[in-house]
Design an enzyme around this catalytic site. Structure first.
Site, short mmCIF file in Angstrom:
data_model
loop_
_atom_site.label_atom_id
_atom_site.label_comp_id
_atom_site.label_asym_id
_atom_site.label_seq_id
_atom_site.Cartn_x
_atom_site.Cartn_y
_atom_site.Cartn_z
CE LYS A 38 -0.35 0.18 5.17
NZ LYS A 38 -1.45 -0.06 6.21
NE ARG A 136 -5.89 0.50 11.93
CZ ARG A 136 -4.61 0.22 11.42
NH1 ARG A 136 -3.89 1.14 11.22
NH2 ARG A 136 -4.48 -0.93 10.99
CE1 TYR A 264 10.04 32.46 0.84
CE2 TYR A 264 9.99 30.07 1.10
CZ TYR A 264 9.95 31.16 0.22
OH TYR A 264 9.56 31.09 -1.08
CG MET A 313 6.86 23.70 -2.42
SD MET A 313 5.41 24.58 -3.69
CE MET A 313 4.51 25.22 -2.42
#
EC number: 5.1.1.1
Length: 369
Positions: A38, A136, A264, A313
């Protein structure tokens, strides 16, 4: 490994084969093996890993969602595929692609029965998920009569397995709880078997379960993270090989003088002159902002280079003061020299998260077994 000229995830199939054989060595010869693929095969490449596991002799594969299973069927993967969290809206596609659903609630069982009847299926394979403490997904003890009643004479479906999931198989402090889960699962499976009149295979152990609870392997085991080189325990990690190595390069080197900032929000301010390197990888590639401000580090020419300032990013900046390097040099984010578990722990998370976070825009390069 050859040098890379861009951000690249290098996948070593010989490492996958090694891990598969190691895990196989921990179970009985007749015990079936399910490989979990998965989440893009834990962030690597779903089709590549699934094909290799099929060739190595895995008995089953598992995905989370129907779309993942469809991808494998369309790529020619033929062995049984268990869908761990199927949604009713995808049941028709599931049947068309001969995927096998985990049935975990009365509602899901009723909805799948309806679709299976409509599609005129006979003995369509399903897997019954029991909740033994993870809380779950899964049926409870109170549901056994319902499952037996709804499936025994339907004709359109057949239970091929019962399974459950250990909550803390790697934690020695939770051994008593794990043993309670195992006993509960055995009792639930036995009760269902008696009511339906046949014997589905049983599976409960994940990677850590395979290592720590060998007497509970039943007829099949499931391994996800172990196949990719991580065992949740240092002594197991030492026996496994990371399949994925994340590499990038140095785009530019700067001299940062005292009182200058980097990135940043001026999140890093230098107290003295340092040298920084800018790398073409950022949070859009899976390196989250939590790795910034000196928590995470990369390896350049065998030396640790901490991330400085905020992760951008598409870029990160690292401190290369004192490291002999130049623009174009290769950088290892994680792999055999700096494991994904080690990298992840710097930001107080786990290997699963960093592995599955690697963006699909990152180039995958394959090393054949």
């Amino acid at each position: 490994m050859s040098k890379v000229g861009e951000t690249t995830l290098v996948l070593d199939l010989s490492a996958l084969e090694h891990n598969y054989n190691y895990l196989r060595s921990k179970i009985k010869p007749k015990t079936k093996f399910l490989g979990v693929v998965k989440a893009f095969a834990y962030g690597s490449d779903t089709v590549t890993i699934a094909r290799e596991l099929e060739q190595l002799g895995a008995d089953y594969l598992a995905v989370a969602y129907v779309s993942e299973g469809m991808l494998l069927r369309n790529a020619g993967v033929k062995i049984p595929i268990l869908v761990l969290h199927p949604l009713a809206s995808n049941f028709e596609d599931l049947i068309v692609h001969r995927l096998e659903p985990s049935i975990y609630s009365r509602n899901i069982l009723n909805q799948f029965l309806e679709v299976a009847k409509e599609k005129q299926q006979t003995d369509y394979p399903i897997h019954i998920k029991f909740n033994t403490g993870l809380n779950r997904l899964g049926f409870s003890e109170d549901d056994v009569d319902f499952i037996a009643r709804e499936t025994k004479h339907s004709g359109c479906i057949k239970i091929v397995s019962t399974f459950s999931h250990l909550a803390a198989s790697e934690d020695a402090n939770e051994r008593d709880f794990s043993l309670l889960q195992i006993n509960s699962f055995k009792n639930l499976s036995d009760a269902l078997r008696k009511k339906i009149g046949y014997t589905p295979i049983r599976h409960m152990l994940n990677t850590s379960g395979i290592i720590n609870y060998p007497n509970a392997q039943f007829e099949m085991v499931r391994s996800g993270i172990g196949l990719y080189g991580y065992g949740n325990q240092a002594e197991v990690d030492s026996q496994l090989k990371p399949v994925a190595t994340l590499k990038t390069i140095i785009s530019q080197i700067h001299e940062i003088k005292a009182n200058q900032s980097v990135g940043y929000n001026r999140a890093f301010r230098s107290s003295n002159t340092i040298k920084s390197a800018t790398l073409p990888i950022g949070h859009a590639d899976g390196i989250g902002r939590q790795y910034g401000k000196g928590k995470g580090f990369v390896v350049i020419n065998g030396e640790k280079a901490p991330i400085v300032g905020n992760v951008c990013m598409d870029m990160i900046m690292v401190d290369v003061t004192g490291i002999d390097c130049q623009e174009g040099d290769e950088v290892v984010v994680f792999g055999s020299d700096n494991s994904a578990e080690n990298f992840a722990s710097s930001a107080n998370t786990i290997s699963y998260e960093i592995l599955t976070a690697i963006s699909q825009r990152v180039k995958r390069v394959l090393i054949e077994a």
